[in-house]
Scaffold this motif. Structure first.
Motif, PDB file in Angstrom:
ATOM      1  N   ILE A   1       0.845  -1.205   0.000  1.00  0.00           N
ATOM      2  CA  ILE A   1       0.000   0.000   0.000  1.00  0.00           C
ATOM      3  C   ILE A   1       0.878   1.251   0.000  1.00  0.00           C
ATOM      4  O   ILE A   1       0.613   2.215  -0.737  1.00  0.00           O
ATOM      5  CB  ILE A   1      -0.934  -0.014   1.230  1.00  0.00           C
ATOM      6  CG1 ILE A   1      -1.886  -1.205   1.161  1.00  0.00           C
ATOM      7  CG2 ILE A   1      -1.727   1.285   1.316  1.00  0.00           C
ATOM      8  CD1 ILE A   1      -2.619  -1.473   2.469  1.00  0.00           C
ATOM      9  N   MET A   2       1.927   1.231   0.806  1.00  0.00           N
ATOM     10  CA  MET A   2       2.837   2.377   0.851  1.00  0.00           C
ATOM     11  C   MET A   2       3.526   2.576  -0.502  1.00  0.00           C
ATOM     12  O   MET A   2       3.714   3.719  -0.958  1.00  0.00           O
ATOM     13  CB  MET A   2       3.871   2.192   1.957  1.00  0.00           C
ATOM     14  CG  MET A   2       4.883   3.321   2.073  1.00  0.00           C
ATOM     15  SD  MET A   2       4.150   4.945   2.419  1.00  0.00           S
ATOM     16  CE  MET A   2       3.865   4.797   4.197  1.00  0.00           C
ATOM     17  N   THR A   3       3.906   1.493  -1.149  1.00  0.00           N
ATOM     18  CA  THR A   3       4.547   1.593  -2.471  1.00  0.00           C
ATOM     19  C   THR A   3       3.646   2.341  -3.438  1.00  0.00           C
ATOM     20  O   THR A   3       4.097   3.228  -4.189  1.00  0.00           O
ATOM     21  CB  THR A   3       4.868   0.192  -3.015  1.00  0.00           C
ATOM     22  OG1 THR A   3       5.816  -0.438  -2.139  1.00  0.00           O
ATOM     23  CG2 THR A   3       5.451   0.264  -4.421  1.00  0.00           C
ATOM     24  N   SER A   4       2.360   2.004  -3.453  1.00  0.00           N
ATOM     25  CA  SER A   4       1.408   2.672  -4.333  1.00  0.00           C
ATOM     26  C   SER A   4       1.333   4.174  -4.038  1.00  0.00           C
ATOM     27  O   SER A   4       1.302   5.000  -4.967  1.00  0.00           O
ATOM     28  CB  SER A   4       0.019   2.029  -4.166  1.00  0.00           C
ATOM     29  OG  SER A   4      -0.940   2.694  -4.950  1.00  0.00           O
ATOM     30  N   GLU A   5       1.326   4.544  -2.762  1.00  0.00           N
ATOM     31  CA  GLU A   5       1.249   5.964  -2.399  1.00  0.00           C
ATOM     32  C   GLU A   5       2.524   6.710  -2.801  1.00  0.00           C
ATOM     33  O   GLU A   5       2.461   7.851  -3.278  1.00  0.00           O
ATOM     34  CB  GLU A   5       1.011   6.109  -0.895  1.00  0.00           C
ATOM     35  CG  GLU A   5      -0.350   5.632  -0.414  1.00  0.00           C
ATOM     36  CD  GLU A   5      -1.512   6.490  -0.912  1.00  0.00           C
ATOM     37  OE1 GLU A   5      -1.264   7.605  -1.431  1.00  0.00           O
ATOM     38  OE2 GLU A   5      -2.667   6.060  -0.761  1.00  0.00           O
ATOM     39  N   LEU A   6       3.668   6.072  -2.615  1.00  0.00           N
ATOM     40  CA  LEU A   6       4.930   6.731  -2.979  1.00  0.00           C
ATOM     41  C   LEU A   6       5.051   6.916  -4.486  1.00  0.00           C
ATOM     42  O   LEU A   6       5.624   7.907  -4.955  1.00  0.00           O
ATOM     43  CB  LEU A   6       6.111   5.927  -2.442  1.00  0.00           C
ATOM     44  CG  LEU A   6       6.250   5.864  -0.912  1.00  0.00           C
ATOM     45  CD1 LEU A   6       7.400   4.934  -0.514  1.00  0.00           C
ATOM     46  CD2 LEU A   6       6.464   7.259  -0.326  1.00  0.00           C
TER      47      LEU A   6
ATOM     48  N   GLY B   1       4.718   6.090   8.175  1.00  0.00           N
ATOM     49  CA  GLY B   1       5.302   7.417   8.010  1.00  0.00           C
ATOM     50  C   GLY B   1       5.971   7.546   6.661  1.00  0.00           C
ATOM     51  O   GLY B   1       6.292   6.549   6.011  1.00  0.00           O
ATOM     52  N   ILE B   2       6.147   8.771   6.219  1.00  0.00           N
ATOM     53  CA  ILE B   2       6.936   9.084   5.023  1.00  0.00           C
ATOM     54  C   ILE B   2       7.920  10.181   5.417  1.00  0.00           C
ATOM     55  O   ILE B   2       7.524  11.237   5.930  1.00  0.00           O
ATOM     56  CB  ILE B   2       6.050   9.543   3.847  1.00  0.00           C
ATOM     57  CG1 ILE B   2       5.127   8.406   3.398  1.00  0.00           C
ATOM     58  CG2 ILE B   2       6.913  10.036   2.673  1.00  0.00           C
ATOM     59  CD1 ILE B   2       4.143   8.794   2.297  1.00  0.00           C
ATOM     60  N   TYR B   3       9.206   9.932   5.177  1.00  0.00           N
ATOM     61  CA  TYR B   3      10.269  10.825   5.622  1.00  0.00           C
ATOM     62  C   TYR B   3      11.059  11.304   4.406  1.00  0.00           C
ATOM     63  O   TYR B   3      11.606  10.486   3.660  1.00  0.00           O
ATOM     64  CB  TYR B   3      11.180  10.095   6.617  1.00  0.00           C
ATOM     65  CG  TYR B   3      10.378   9.445   7.730  1.00  0.00           C
ATOM     66  CD1 TYR B   3      10.010  10.180   8.850  1.00  0.00           C
ATOM     67  CD2 TYR B   3       9.942   8.124   7.623  1.00  0.00           C
ATOM     68  CE1 TYR B   3       9.248   9.608   9.855  1.00  0.00           C
ATOM     69  CE2 TYR B   3       9.174   7.537   8.624  1.00  0.00           C
ATOM     70  CZ  TYR B   3       8.820   8.284   9.736  1.00  0.00           C
ATOM     71  OH  TYR B   3       8.055   7.707  10.720  1.00  0.00           O
ATOM     72  N   ILE B   4      11.099  12.622   4.216  1.00  0.00           N
ATOM     73  CA  ILE B   4      11.683  13.190   2.994  1.00  0.00           C
ATOM     74  C   ILE B   4      12.717  14.257   3.384  1.00  0.00           C
ATOM     75  O   ILE B   4      12.423  15.462   3.381  1.00  0.00           O
ATOM     76  CB  ILE B   4      10.600  13.803   2.087  1.00  0.00           C
ATOM     77  CG1 ILE B   4       9.338  12.929   2.048  1.00  0.00           C
ATOM     78  CG2 ILE B   4      11.138  13.995   0.662  1.00  0.00           C
ATOM     79  CD1 ILE B   4       8.184  13.528   1.287  1.00  0.00           C
ATOM     80  N   PRO B   5      13.937  13.859   3.704  1.00  0.00           N
ATOM     81  CA  PRO B   5      14.950  14.849   4.097  1.00  0.00           C
ATOM     82  C   PRO B   5      15.175  15.920   3.048  1.00  0.00           C
ATOM     83  O   PRO B   5      15.404  17.096   3.393  1.00  0.00           O
ATOM     84  CB  PRO B   5      16.205  13.986   4.296  1.00  0.00           C
ATOM     85  CG  PRO B   5      15.692  12.617   4.600  1.00  0.00           C
ATOM     86  CD  PRO B   5      14.434  12.473   3.800  1.00  0.00           C
ATOM     87  N   ASP B   6      15.116  15.547   1.777  1.00  0.00           N
ATOM     88  CA  ASP B   6      15.371  16.524   0.711  1.00  0.00           C
ATOM     89  C   ASP B   6      14.322  17.637   0.692  1.00  0.00           C
ATOM     90  O   ASP B   6      14.572  18.719   0.155  1.00  0.00           O
ATOM     91  CB  ASP B   6      15.396  15.825  -0.653  1.00  0.00           C
ATOM     92  CG  ASP B   6      16.620  14.947  -0.823  1.00  0.00           C
ATOM     93  OD1 ASP B   6      17.568  15.089  -0.029  1.00  0.00           O
ATOM     94  OD2 ASP B   6      16.622  14.101  -1.748  1.00  0.00           O
ATOM     95  N   GLU B   7      13.146  17.372   1.232  1.00  0.00           N
ATOM     96  CA  GLU B   7      12.079  18.384   1.263  1.00  0.00           C
ATOM     97  C   GLU B   7      11.908  18.993   2.649  1.00  0.00           C
ATOM     98  O   GLU B   7      11.037  19.838   2.870  1.00  0.00           O
ATOM     99  CB  GLU B   7      10.765  17.777   0.767  1.00  0.00           C
ATOM    100  CG  GLU B   7      10.837  17.290  -0.682  1.00  0.00           C
ATOM    101  CD  GLU B   7       9.518  16.786  -1.212  1.00  0.00           C
ATOM    102  OE1 GLU B   7       8.459  17.361  -0.854  1.00  0.00           O
ATOM    103  OE2 GLU B   7       9.516  15.808  -1.985  1.00  0.00           O
ATOM    104  N   GLY B   8      12.732  18.552   3.611  1.00  0.00           N
ATOM    105  CA  GLY B   8      12.756  19.199   4.917  1.00  0.00           C
ATOM    106  C   GLY B   8      11.630  18.831   5.868  1.00  0.00           C
ATOM    107  O   GLY B   8      11.379  19.555   6.834  1.00  0.00           O
ATOM    108  N   PHE B   9      10.947  17.727   5.620  1.00  0.00           N
ATOM    109  CA  PHE B   9       9.913  17.321   6.571  1.00  0.00           C
ATOM    110  C   PHE B   9       9.714  15.811   6.536  1.00  0.00           C
ATOM    111  O   PHE B   9      10.083  15.120   5.585  1.00  0.00           O
ATOM    112  CB  PHE B   9       8.582  18.050   6.314  1.00  0.00           C
ATOM    113  CG  PHE B   9       7.873  17.654   5.041  1.00  0.00           C
ATOM    114  CD1 PHE B   9       6.919  16.632   5.034  1.00  0.00           C
ATOM    115  CD2 PHE B   9       8.119  18.312   3.835  1.00  0.00           C
ATOM    116  CE1 PHE B   9       6.251  16.286   3.874  1.00  0.00           C
ATOM    117  CE2 PHE B   9       7.459  17.972   2.663  1.00  0.00           C
ATOM    118  CZ  PHE B   9       6.518  16.945   2.681  1.00  0.00           C
ATOM    119  N   GLY B  10       9.141  15.312   7.613  1.00  0.00           N
ATOM    120  CA  GLY B  10       8.738  13.920   7.714  1.00  0.00           C
ATOM    121  C   GLY B  10       7.399  13.860   8.410  1.00  0.00           C
ATOM    122  O   GLY B  10       7.093  14.701   9.269  1.00  0.00           O
ATOM    123  N   ILE B  11       6.579  12.887   8.021  1.00  0.00           N
ATOM    124  CA  ILE B  11       5.229  12.772   8.597  1.00  0.00           C
ATOM    125  C   ILE B  11       5.024  11.348   9.083  1.00  0.00           C
ATOM    126  O   ILE B  11       5.280  10.384   8.352  1.00  0.00           O
ATOM    127  CB  ILE B  11       4.153  13.141   7.546  1.00  0.00           C
ATOM    128  CG1 ILE B  11       4.252  14.633   7.196  1.00  0.00           C
ATOM    129  CG2 ILE B  11       2.748  12.800   8.070  1.00  0.00           C
ATOM    130  CD1 ILE B  11       3.371  15.053   6.043  1.00  0.00           C
TER     131      ILE B  11
END
Length: 430
Positions: free
Chosen positions: A323-328, A386-396
């Motif tokens: 499910i996470m793969t589909s969202e990413l 969670g989704i963590y995106i260091p390049d965009e400066g935030f994680g959720i």
């Protein structure tokens, strides 16, 4: 204790269930934790060993519980050894359990002072063949400190080397993972206290506040609601700090436009709650933040639906990964080539979601439970994608605590804690 006294029937039932699984002519011993030193005469706050609490309700240092269901003397089938109390101790340390109050707490009639332990143990050890010792076999355990339980086990095996030894932990792993109705009520209380803390935070957060100020607001509200403390070390991570999974410094200023990831839970009567929410410092999510947030929320909601009796732990995490793969893919964080060429041992989605989705929860935040056995009704799990995106400066990350129910949909103990984007923005801007 800050919490209201728990009905002793909970502990009586827990002992009955444990004793039913013991071998014939065996006894089991459970010790309180130590009070751990810091330096000079300073100590850490006392934390009761969850196993003796689960079986007795005793929340005091220097306590020992003995269960011996086949003992010839009926009065020795359940025994508590307690630190003796007197007027001097009451003045200097505060009130300790009397024998009468120990019975009111635990339902155990036979209570001795600790100085009688060796004499009584000699008598009952001559009447049993097997001793259950209590070892820590949790799959996350990594303990270097010798505990009070460890020292007692050494003494017991040295003093009585001819007795057979069995382990309490396999029994407790199964018993503690399935919650009694009274336990569910206590965990719900911890979740309700967490809700009050979170709603307080939504009124407090604005650009310029510091992470530790948010932590302080949570603690203020928790104490007001009879919680002793955080259930675990709180994470208050603004901006890129959210991409450090166990960030606990909580020492940075929150800036306009950033998100704050808060992984925080109150304890109540030694029972844990475990919540994560991600909120905008300025009170509004950007479109990109909102898109990622809602993707995480959809994964959480779909994962929650799978928490039903019979679900296999390993298969559950594989399906959540799909499910996470589909969202990413929809967010453009990975592409089809990433998925086609992924390492099965570390799938493509793990670049942005690298931890597990769920764990047992109860007396311990990462509670007992056998992960190789199917999920059962009345187990409580976190759900925390969670989704963590260091390049965009935030994680959720978003996390709730959920009960598996027999013949019904999972029940969310955090159903009243705001989580939808519109609800969070409306409260923060009201």
């Amino acid at each position: 204790m800050k919490y209201f006294q728990i009905d002793k029937s909970l502990f009586e039932t827990n002992r009955t269930n444990f004793k039913a699984r013991m071998k014939p002519k065996s006894l089991a011993v459970f010790n309180s934790n130590d009070i751990y030193p810091i330096s000079a005469d300073s100590t850490m706050p006392f934390e009761q060993h969850r196993d003796i609490f689960y079986l007795s309700g005793v929340d005091q240092e220097e306590s020992i519980l003995v269960l011996f269901p086949d003992c010839p003397k009926e009065k020795h089938r359940e025994i508590l050894f307690l630190k003796e109390t007197n007027e001097h101790i009451a003045i200097w340390e505060g009130e300790k359990l009397t024998k009468e109050n120990a019975f009111k707490t635990s339902g155990i009639k036979t209570v001795y002072w600790l100085q009688d332990m060796e004499k009584v143990m000699f008598e009952i050890m001559t009447q049993c063949d097997t001793v259950y010792i209590n070892t820590n076999e949790h799959y996350r355990a990594n303990v270097e400190t010798e505990t009070r339980e460890d020292r007692f086990t050494k003494w017991l095996k040295n003093k009585y080397p001819a007795h057979a030894v069995a382990k309490s932990n396999p029994i407790l792993q199964r018993l503690r993972s399935v919650k009694a109705p009274l336990e569910i009520d206590l965990i719900q209380k911890a979740c309700d206290i967490t809700e009050k803390g979170f709603r307080r935070i939504l009124d407090f957060v604005k650009p310029g506040v510091w992470e530790f100020e948010i932590e302080a607001e949570f603690m203020h509200e928790f104490l007001r609601q009879r919680s002793r403390k955080f259930a675990y070390t709180p994470i208050v991570a603004s901006g890129n700090n959210a991409n450090v999974l166990h960030y606990i410094e909580n020492n940075q200023q929150c800036k306009a436009g950033d998100l704050i990831l808060m992984d925080v839970g109150a304890e109540y009567a030694n029972y844990s709650s475990d919540m994560t929410r991600s909120v905008p410092v300025s009170g509004r999510f950007s479109e990109r933040q909102k898109a990622v947030y809602n993707a995480v929320l959809r994964v959480k909601n779909e994962a929650t639906k799978m928490l039903v009796p019979g679900t296999d732990w390993a298969e559950y995490h594989i399906e959540v990964g799909n499910i996470m793969t589909s969202e990413l893919l929809s967010l453009g964080l990975i592409d089809k080539a990433d998925v086609q060429n992924e390492n099965p041992e570390w799938p493509a989605y793990k670049k942005y979601f690298m931890h597990g989705t769920s764990h047992h929860m109860g007396l311990d935040t990462h509670d007992y439970g056998v992960l190789t056995e199917p999920m059962q009704a009345n187990m409580i799990f976190t759900v925390e994608p969670g989704i963590y995106i260091p390049d965009e400066g935030f994680g959720i990350r978003l996390e709730d605590d959920v009960i598996i129910q027999k013949g019904g949909e999972p029940f969310n103990l955090m159903r009243n804690i705001p989580i939808e984007v519109d609800e969070i923005e409306n409260i923060m801007n009201s």
